[in-house]
Structure formats: C-alpha cells, structure tokens
Write an enzyme that holds these catalytic residues in place. Structure first.
Site, PDB file in Angstrom:
ATOM      1  N   ASN A  79       0.798  -1.226   0.000  1.00  0.00           N
ATOM      2  CA  ASN A  79       0.000   0.000   0.000  1.00  0.00           C
ATOM      3  C   ASN A  79       0.833   1.279   0.000  1.00  0.00           C
ATOM      4  O   ASN A  79       0.459   2.273  -0.604  1.00  0.00           O
ATOM      5  CB  ASN A  79      -0.923   0.008   1.221  1.00  0.00           C
ATOM      6  N   ASP A  86       0.384  -6.779   4.317  1.00  0.00           N
ATOM      7  CA  ASP A  86       0.080  -5.682   5.227  1.00  0.00           C
ATOM      8  C   ASP A  86      -1.043  -4.800   4.682  1.00  0.00           C
ATOM      9  O   ASP A  86      -1.099  -4.528   3.479  1.00  0.00           O
ATOM     10  CB  ASP A  86       1.345  -4.841   5.433  1.00  0.00           C
ATOM     11  N   GLU A 132      -3.808  -8.967   5.958  1.00  0.00           N
ATOM     12  CA  GLU A 132      -4.184  -8.266   7.185  1.00  0.00           C
ATOM     13  C   GLU A 132      -5.425  -7.430   6.866  1.00  0.00           C
ATOM     14  O   GLU A 132      -5.334  -6.370   6.249  1.00  0.00           O
ATOM     15  CB  GLU A 132      -3.047  -7.364   7.667  1.00  0.00           C
TER      16      GLU A 132
END
Length: 573
Positions: free
Chosen positions: A245, A319, A348
């Site tokens: 991200n 993540d 996640e």
C-alpha cells in the site's frame, strides 16, 4: 483493535452506506469461483434513485442482471432491491475484470458500483483470479513464529542497544534470528513470519526505501539468503511481511516524483496538490500511498514479490490489505502462484467477517482478528462469558469455507500484549493459549509472548508492545515450557487443524468449558477454585491421558471425569 469499528455509530454508518446506492462488494456465488464454474454476480440498489437496468461489463461484453428479491430495511425505512446474473464460466488462469452499473430509470444516466461513479471509465474495477490453487498443505498445519526483527535478538554476545525512546533501534538482527532458529523449532514452530526487513529509516520497516536490499542495521542480503536456507534445512518455512500500500517518502521514486512535475514516477502516487499534498497511509506524510491503478507501479511490486519467491521465500503476510485495489491483489495472486503454487498468501484485514470473506478470490486466508478479539475478551479481560465465546466460535467456524485459512494469534506488534491485558496473570494467558493451539487456524506466536513479555504502559502508541524479547534468566522458563508443550501437541495431533469441533461441556456458573476435536478433548476451568468436570464424550480412548499438565483423568465408556485446579486446562487424548 478495530479502530473506528469499535464505535457503534461508525458501524451503523458503514452498514447504512453498504445499503445505499448501487453496491456489489464482491458478493459472488461461489465466493471463490473455480475454473469452468458458473459465477453468479450479486448487486443491491437502494435509496432515492430508481434503476431500470443493472448491467455487468466484462471487457466489451455486457450482461444484464435480473431483478431478484426485494427486501424492506426497517433501519433505512425503505426497500432494498437485489439483482443477480450468472456470467459464463471462465477457464483457469483467467484474470476476470468487470464493472457493474445501473441505469437511472427514465434517463440515459448510469451510476456505477461500488464508488457511485457517473462514467464507466471512473467506475470501480472489480477483478478476481480464476484458478484451482488450494491453501498450501504446509500452511494448514503451520505453527508460525512472528519475529519483529529489531526487537527479537541482536546475536550471540551482542548486547541490546539502549535508545533514548521506544521508537529507536534496539539492535535485533538477521544474524540473531539465524542463531535462534533452533529455539524457534523447539517451540514446535514450523514457519517464521519476518517483520519488514528492507531498507527503511524506522525500527518497524513498514516505510521501505528499497524492496531489493535488506536494511543494513538488520544485516545483509546474504544473511537473509542464509536464514532462508537454514530455516528450510530445519523444515521451517519463511514468510515475509509484504507492504504494497505504501512506502517511505524517502523512496527514490517518490523523491523523483516530488521534485520533478514531469517525472515518470509522478503517476505512481495520488496528488491532492503537487508536490506537498498527497494520499498517504492514514495521513502519515512519511508513508505516501502508491497509486496501484497505475500499471507501472503495480508491475514493479509484482516483480519484486516474484523475485523473493524465487529466492526461497515461502509466502507473504500482506500488510494493510484493504489499501490496494482488488485489481492489484488479483494480479498479485496470479503472479505469485505462477512462480510458486505452494506460496501462502494471507492478508491483514482488520474488519468484520463479511469484509474478510470478500477476499476469498484473492488470498489463501486472512489473519483472524475476530478470534483474537474474542480470546482476549474471554480469557484476558473476562468481559465475555464462556457462553458468549462459544456462541461466537460456533458461528465463526461455520461462516468461512474450509478452503480459507484464518491464522490466529493472542497478540501482535500493533496491539496490547496479552499478558499486560490480563494484568500480568499468566494463568489467563495459558488458558487462552490452550484454546488458540487447539482450534483450526494456524497459531501465530508473537516473539516474547511465550516467555512472559509484557509492556510498561498502556498502548498509547504501538511501540509499547514492541519491547525487546528477554533471553536467559530473564525468561519465564515455566511459561516457555508450557508453550513448547502446546507446540509439541499441535504437531503430534494434526487432526487439530481439520477435525470438526463439538462442544462437550459448558457451565457459565462454574466457569468450566470443554470441546473435542477428533481424538482430542480440551477442558478448561476459568474459575478461581478447583472444579471437577463430568462429560459424555463418545469415542474417546479408554486409555486417554491428560497430556499437557498431567492432571488425572478417568474414562469409563463414554463418560470422562477430570478434576482441574483453578484457572487451568487439560489436553486429553
């Protein structure tokens, strides 16, 4: 743990938003479509806009959905219209891209799911990879040790550093991790999850500047390769923390984009006002968010993920998975599985089950934050009764299909240590750990939890849960032995990862609870006084013994009797 979702008004706002407008939210039947299998696409419309057509576009081919059932929403005090359509089966290897939109009745205006865009080019681009890949077999029986590298171990005869604050560098290294592989194996762990280890200005590494180079404080690329080889020699898989991200504002591509308006990297980011206002991870300016709708940015990350898989990495913990667009994750799955079909990809996703299940087409599984929350509330905080826990657990186990992994944990680097949450009561931690290690999801053990690592202050900042792991005489050897025994039993009874769980006993007045899975019976006494449990458990061996703490157990036919000290548990097989 769940941020704004902890607040009922925020949950209500999300619920209402999901009902309003035209929404798809990856509602598919089946939830993970397989090759050559019909796929039903589901859409809802609601609000003050009528639609006479709802359409699905796959490339240039359009399919109109049919109106299905109509429901009344008492909360919204209006109707919700459901639409659905079977779309043609897709062959293996297909990356299925599609858009969905509704035509406003009596007009030529279209509104598109899920972002309510008014043009097809601006619409949410849905994407799923069609394949036959199952959860890797090794992941089904994994016991994962989570290493937060800077805080794990600096190396033999190397002292911890002494930074002036918890955001500083304590000196954990890859060499230290290599030297502790035997220790990790002694816990029954057959996989390690490494915190981010690429070049980064921070102790946590979630703001990398180079995805091809190990952070020099932690070691070298050669040491990472050595760790992979040494882990594999012991039968230990290596999982890397992959951050798609965002990365550091010191990353060369961001530096170039910020300094030159004509840089080819400018489109790698989303600028609100160039060069100083841009999308970032929860507004943290040091972590600019990547524009992964831009193909060159996507391709760079995909190539990186493939390189490390070829180097021997066995999987990725992904993540902040809700950050990148699903198009990226569909391509990521396809790219990774093409290199190693046995790679374990788990996300996640800190949210509720409906959101987690929407990732079924993209990942092998997701971290089980809901179970972690339930374990902490039941055993550490004791704000949930055993009855409430069983109600949650029974529904939770039935909600997700068997082909979706839910690795589970008691704590991690972003939440209060369970021992601190339990007010330093290690008996509570032992009970929670017994349940964790006897449920289907792969248990994850955060470094230090097994030896009684707590924290000094409440979690005003994440670093409180990231104190250095104690070694030698600073460890609680009794607790360590308990976790080692749990790991040993998990390995000895692989049925724990697959057998159906059945409740054997529940009494909220006495604080006692038991369930059995395959040949194993798990019994708990959460009360502060000794208790004796008499249970009817069919098919338990007459020679069954209590294998965790050595409590005496009697088996007579289908009746099992065991006396448990206060705040203790039993593993009977």
């Amino acid at each position: 743990m769940f941020g704004t979702q902890n607040h009922p008004d925020k949950r209500l706002a999300e619920y209402r938003s999901n009902l309003t407008g035209i929404k798809h939210r990856y509602r598919l039947t089946p939830m993970r479509p397989r090759p050559n299998q019909p796929i039903t696409v589901h859409v809802t419309t609601s609000g003050g806009i009528p639609y006479d057509v709802v359409r699905c576009w796959i490339n240039e081919t359009a399919f109109d959905l049919g109106a299905d059932k109509t429901e009344w929403s008492a909360l919204e005090w209006r109707y919700v219209q459901h639409w659905q359509r079977k779309i043609p089966p897709q062959p293996s290897g297909t990356l299925l891209n599609y858009r969905l939109g509704g035509r406003v009745a009596g007009s030529d205006t279209w509104i598109f799911a899920d972002n309510q865009a008014r043009t097809k080019s601006a619409a949410t681009e849905f994407a799923i990879a069609i394949d036959d890949y199952e959860i890797p077999e090794w992941a089904r029986t994994a016991v994962i040790y989570h290493i937060f590298l800077d805080r794990f171990y600096p190396g033999d005869d190397v002292p911890w550093k002494k930074p002036t604050n918890l955001s500083g560098f304590f000196g954990g290294t890859l060499r230290g991790a290599i030297q502790k592989l035997d220790y990790i194996q002694s816990l029954g762990c057959n996989a390690v999850w490494l915190s981010p280890l690429f070049a980064s200005p921070s102790h946590h590494g979630y703001d990398a500047t180079d995805y091809d180079t190990v952070e020099p404080r932690l070691g070298t690329n050669a040491e990472l390769h050595e760790l992979i080889a040494e882990a594999h020699r012991r039968g230990i898989r290596v999982i890397m923390d992959f951050v798609a991200n965002h990365w550091s504002n010191r990353h060369p591509t961001f530096q170039a984009a910020q300094q030159d308006a004509d840089s080819a990297y400018r489109e790698w980011y989303t600028w609100h006002r160039w060069p100083d206002e841009y999308a970032s991870f929860f507004g943290v300016k040091g972590m600019p968010q990547l524009n992964l709708m831009h193909k060159p940015a996507r391709d760079a990350l995909l190539a990186c993920a493939q390189r490390w898989l070829r180097a021997g990495i066995d999987g990725y913990r992904l993540d902040y998975a809700p950050g990148p667009p699903r198009l990226f994750w569909a391509e990521f799955r396809k790219a990774c599985k093409s290199v190693n079909s046995d790679a374990f990809l788990f996300g996640e996703v800190v949210s509720h089950s409906e959101v987690i299940a929407s990732y079924l087409p993209h990942f092998d599984g997701c971290l089980d934050f809901l179970l972690a929350d339930a374990l902490r509330k039941t055993f550490a905080l004791e704000t949930w009764t055993l009855q409430a826990f069983e109600a949650f657990l029974a529904a939770h186990e039935n909600y997700f299909p068997g082909g979706f992994a839910l690795p589970a944990f008691l704590d991690n680097h972003d939440m209060t240590r369970i021992l601190y949450l339990a007010k330093e009561d290690k008996a509570k931690v032992r009970l929670a750990a017994l349940v964790l290690f006897t449920l289907p999801g792969a248990p994850i053990l955060y470094n230090g939890t097994e030896v009684g690592l707590s924290q000094r202050n409440p979690l005003g900042r994440f670093e409180e849960a990231r104190l250095p792991t104690p070694w030698g005489d600073a460890q609680d050897k009794t607790l360590l032995a308990y976790f080692r025994r749990l790991g040993e039993l998990r390995s000895q009874f692989p049925e724990l990862s697959s057998s159906k769980r059945e409740i054997a006993h529940l009494n909220i007045n006495t604080g006692t609870y038991a369930y059995h899975r395959g040949p194993v019976l798990v019994a708990l006494n959460t009360s502060r006084v000794p208790r004796t449990l008499n249970m009817a458990v069919p098919n338990l061996s007459d020679t069954a013994q209590e294998l965790l703490n050595g409590h005496p157990v009697e088996v007579s036919g289908d009746v099992v009797r065991i006396s448990l000290p206060a705040q203790s548990g039993a593993f009977i097989a």
